[in-house]
Design a protein around this motif. Structure first.
Motif, PDB file in Angstrom:
ATOM      1  N   ALA A   1       0.707  -1.210   0.049  1.00 21.16           N
ATOM      2  CA  ALA A   1      -0.145  -0.094   0.059  1.00 21.16           C
ATOM      3  C   ALA A   1       0.886   1.342  -0.099  1.00 21.16           C
ATOM      4  CB  ALA A   1      -0.900  -0.126   1.379  1.00 21.16           C
ATOM      5  N   ASP A   2       0.256   2.294   0.089  1.00 20.16           N
ATOM      6  CA  ASP A   2       0.780   3.825  -0.110  1.00 20.16           C
ATOM      7  C   ASP A   2       2.058   3.968   0.542  1.00 20.16           C
ATOM      8  OD1 ASP A   2      -1.561   4.233  -1.547  1.00 20.16           O
ATOM      9  OD2 ASP A   2      -2.285   5.712  -0.137  1.00 20.16           O
ATOM     10  N   ALA A   3       2.156   3.741   1.799  1.00 19.04           N
ATOM     11  CA  ALA A   3       3.383   4.091   2.819  1.00 19.04           C
ATOM     12  C   ALA A   3       4.714   3.402   2.503  1.00 19.04           C
ATOM     13  CB  ALA A   3       3.124   3.962   4.158  1.00 19.04           C
ATOM     14  N   GLU A   4       4.391   2.038   2.010  1.00 18.32           N
ATOM     15  CA  GLU A   4       5.605   1.259   2.114  1.00 18.32           C
ATOM     16  C   GLU A   4       5.993   1.344   0.331  1.00 18.32           C
ATOM     17  OE1 GLU A   4       6.314  -3.820   2.185  1.00 18.32           O
ATOM     18  OE2 GLU A   4       4.325  -2.870   2.987  1.00 18.32           O
TER      19      GLU A   4
ATOM     20  N   ALA B   1       7.940   4.568   0.478  1.00 19.48           N
ATOM     21  CA  ALA B   1       9.251   4.687   0.952  1.00 19.48           C
ATOM     22  C   ALA B   1      10.187   3.735   0.133  1.00 19.48           C
ATOM     23  CB  ALA B   1       9.031   3.979   2.234  1.00 19.48           C
ATOM     24  N   ALA B   2       9.891   2.872  -0.401  1.00 17.32           N
ATOM     25  CA  ALA B   2      10.644   2.020  -1.471  1.00 17.32           C
ATOM     26  C   ALA B   2      10.976   2.876  -2.813  1.00 17.32           C
ATOM     27  CB  ALA B   2       9.839   0.739  -1.950  1.00 17.32           C
ATOM     28  N   LEU B   3       9.975   3.682  -3.214  1.00 15.46           N
ATOM     29  CA  LEU B   3      10.052   4.537  -4.411  1.00 15.46           C
ATOM     30  C   LEU B   3      11.427   5.616  -4.086  1.00 15.46           C
ATOM     31  CD1 LEU B   3       9.435   5.515  -7.120  1.00 15.46           C
ATOM     32  CD2 LEU B   3       7.425   6.624  -6.374  1.00 15.46           C
ATOM     33  N   ASP B   4      11.049   6.244  -2.842  1.00 13.95           N
ATOM     34  CA  ASP B   4      12.044   7.382  -2.459  1.00 13.95           C
ATOM     35  C   ASP B   4      13.591   6.646  -2.508  1.00 13.95           C
ATOM     36  OD1 ASP B   4      12.750   9.703  -1.742  1.00 13.95           O
ATOM     37  OD2 ASP B   4      12.307   9.487   0.448  1.00 13.95           O
ATOM     38  N   ASP B   5      13.487   5.653  -1.819  1.00 12.91           N
ATOM     39  CA  ASP B   5      14.948   4.904  -1.513  1.00 12.91           C
ATOM     40  C   ASP B   5      15.536   4.560  -3.084  1.00 12.91           C
ATOM     41  OD1 ASP B   5      16.677   3.557  -0.034  1.00 12.91           O
ATOM     42  OD2 ASP B   5      16.022   1.615  -0.664  1.00 12.91           O
TER      43      ASP B   5
ATOM     44  N   ALA C   1      -1.925  -2.196  -3.881  1.00 16.27           N
ATOM     45  CA  ALA C   1      -3.040  -1.584  -3.099  1.00 16.27           C
ATOM     46  C   ALA C   1      -2.703  -0.190  -2.936  1.00 16.27           C
ATOM     47  CB  ALA C   1      -3.359  -2.396  -1.832  1.00 16.27           C
ATOM     48  N   LEU C   2      -2.296   0.562  -3.886  1.00 15.54           N
ATOM     49  CA  LEU C   2      -2.298   1.991  -3.871  1.00 15.54           C
ATOM     50  C   LEU C   2      -3.687   2.680  -3.824  1.00 15.54           C
ATOM     51  CD1 LEU C   2       0.710   1.092  -4.374  1.00 15.54           C
ATOM     52  CD2 LEU C   2       0.985   3.740  -4.963  1.00 15.54           C
ATOM     53  N   SER C   3      -3.841   3.694  -3.073  1.00 16.29           N
ATOM     54  CA  SER C   3      -4.992   4.499  -3.032  1.00 16.29           C
ATOM     55  C   SER C   3      -4.785   5.684  -4.257  1.00 16.29           C
ATOM     56  CB  SER C   3      -5.144   5.224  -1.863  1.00 16.29           C
ATOM     57  OG  SER C   3      -4.258   6.179  -1.619  1.00 16.29           O
ATOM     58  N   LYS C   4      -5.766   6.171  -4.682  1.00 20.81           N
ATOM     59  CA  LYS C   4      -5.489   7.282  -5.626  1.00 20.81           C
ATOM     60  C   LYS C   4      -4.584   8.597  -4.947  1.00 20.81           C
ATOM     61  CE  LYS C   4      -9.682   6.340  -8.275  1.00 20.81           C
ATOM     62  NZ  LYS C   4     -11.156   6.664  -8.632  1.00 20.81           N
ATOM     63  N   THR C   5      -4.961   8.633  -3.950  1.00 21.54           N
ATOM     64  CA  THR C   5      -3.965   9.750  -3.050  1.00 21.54           C
ATOM     65  C   THR C   5      -2.526   9.310  -3.302  1.00 21.54           C
ATOM     66  OG1 THR C   5      -5.830  10.111  -1.759  1.00 21.54           O
ATOM     67  CG2 THR C   5      -3.958  11.067  -0.895  1.00 21.54           C
ATOM     68  N   GLY C   6      -2.449   8.031  -2.838  1.00 21.56           N
ATOM     69  CA  GLY C   6      -1.156   7.510  -2.911  1.00 21.56           C
ATOM     70  C   GLY C   6      -0.310   7.542  -4.003  1.00 21.56           C
ATOM     71  N   LEU C   7      -1.029   7.202  -5.302  1.00 25.24           N
ATOM     72  CA  LEU C   7      -0.364   7.483  -6.642  1.00 25.24           C
ATOM     73  C   LEU C   7      -0.352   8.778  -7.027  1.00 25.24           C
ATOM     74  CD1 LEU C   7      -3.034   4.743  -8.254  1.00 25.24           C
ATOM     75  CD2 LEU C   7      -0.380   4.685  -8.089  1.00 25.24           C
ATOM     76  N   ARG C   8      -1.142   9.827  -6.516  1.00 24.80           N
ATOM     77  CA  ARG C   8      -0.722  11.392  -6.724  1.00 24.80           C
ATOM     78  C   ARG C   8       0.407  11.683  -6.092  1.00 24.80           C
ATOM     79  NH1 ARG C   8      -4.951  15.654  -8.232  1.00 24.80           N
ATOM     80  NH2 ARG C   8      -3.726  17.568  -8.676  1.00 24.80           N
TER      81      ARG C   8
END
Ligand SMILES: [Zn+2]
Length: 301
Positions: free
Chosen positions: A202-205, A208-212, A244-251
């Motif tokens: 989901a979003d947070a994980e 974090a992976a993307l940032d890394d 399981a990303l949300s639309k907010t997470g994708l944005r």
């Protein structure tokens, strides 16, 4: 914001094949309705010339695509029935990425409302992808002496096997793909950096992976341009995704990628890639949000 599009190329397809391609027209309407783009800011992409496509794809494959001579096995792998209109549309979709990449070099960030056809490799066309638009655009920039080194940030939920085949071995390109583990394509061609995310991430994980991995990819440095495949299919409701990303997470994903790359001074060419929500309007929501994030960082000249 000026964008490139190819959605006026309507063509007859059986209903079961229409879906993956129907989002483009709806996206155009949405962007106008939301004021992200004015009607006059949509530009028809020119079809990628066949000679240019030979820089990326095997001439024999291009010949089969051009003449409608894909084998039954190839047709099945592509997942779309061949027609001259399909080929025209795919050439225009790829041509849009070439133009958007040039515009990104000029003004910093630009978007093609198509492209991201990352399953197309040198000698194969599969997973709804006929031509690899990002590899084509990079070869075009190189031919024009406009750019050499490129970072590809592929956030479609499916691993970018075609791009990995074409650009993975290229010492001047770095291919990064974040995708669902155990999802299509099941036989992978390794990217420079692959991130397999477990089903249900989901979003947070994810963020974090993307940032890394963005930091890791940027440490290689010296890029002239970045390509961002902003797939809508990591959304939790997508039919062909496992995340399981949300639309907010994708944005937030879009903002993270754009801000990180732009923060390094990199021009960014954004392309759509996949999106297969049961209700196409959900896919359009996600792509429209990406476009709004791009528009917010665009100074139109
Ligand atoms: Zn996908």
């Amino acid at each position: 914001m000026h964008v490139w599009a190819h959605d006026h190329w309507s063509f007859p397809l059986p209903p079961q094949h229409r879906y993956p391609l129907s989002k483009h027209r709806l996206l155009r309407e949405r962007l106008i309705a939301e004021g992200v783009c004015l009607p006059g800011e949509f530009h028809d992409a020119d079809p990628a010339p066949w000679w240019a496509l030979t820089r990326v794809h095997e001439p024999a494959l291009l010949g089969r695509i051009r003449r409608g001579e894909l084998s039954v096995r190839e047709q099945r792998g592509l997942g779309l029935p061949w027609s001259p209109e399909l080929v025209e549309r795919a050439r225009r979709s790829a041509g849009g990425t070439v133009l958007a990449a040039r515009e990104a070099l000029r003004i910093g960030v630009a978007m093609n409302l198509g492209g991201g056809t990352h399953h197309a490799g040198r000698d194969f066309a599969r997973g709804y992808c006929l031509f690899n638009d990002v590899a084509l655009a990079l070869s075009s920039l190189r031919d024009g002496g406009l750019a050499q080194r490129a970072l590809i940030v592929d956030c479609d939920v499916h691993q970018g096997d075609g791009t990995a085949q074409l650009l993975g071995p290229d010492p001047l390109a770095f291919t990064l793909s974040l995708h669902g583990a155990r999802n299509y394509p099941f036989q992978r061609i390794p990217s420079d950096l692959d991130v397999d995310l477990l089903a249900g991430t989901a979003d947070a994980e994810y963020l974090a992976a993307l940032d890394d991995v963005l930091s890791t990819a940027l440490r290689h440095g010296g890029y002239d341009i970045a390509f961002y495949l902003a797939g809508a299919d990591p959304w939790r409701g997508d039919r062909l995704g496992t995340l399981a990303l949300s639309k907010t997470g994708l944005r937030r994903r879009d903002a993270l990628v754009l801000d990180t790359l732009r923060g390094e001074g990199l021009p960014v060419c954004v392309v759509l890639a996949g999106g297969y929500a049961p209700d196409v309007r959900d896919t359009v929501d996600i792509h429209a949000a990406t476009a709004a994030e791009v528009a917010a960082r665009t100074v139109t000249t």
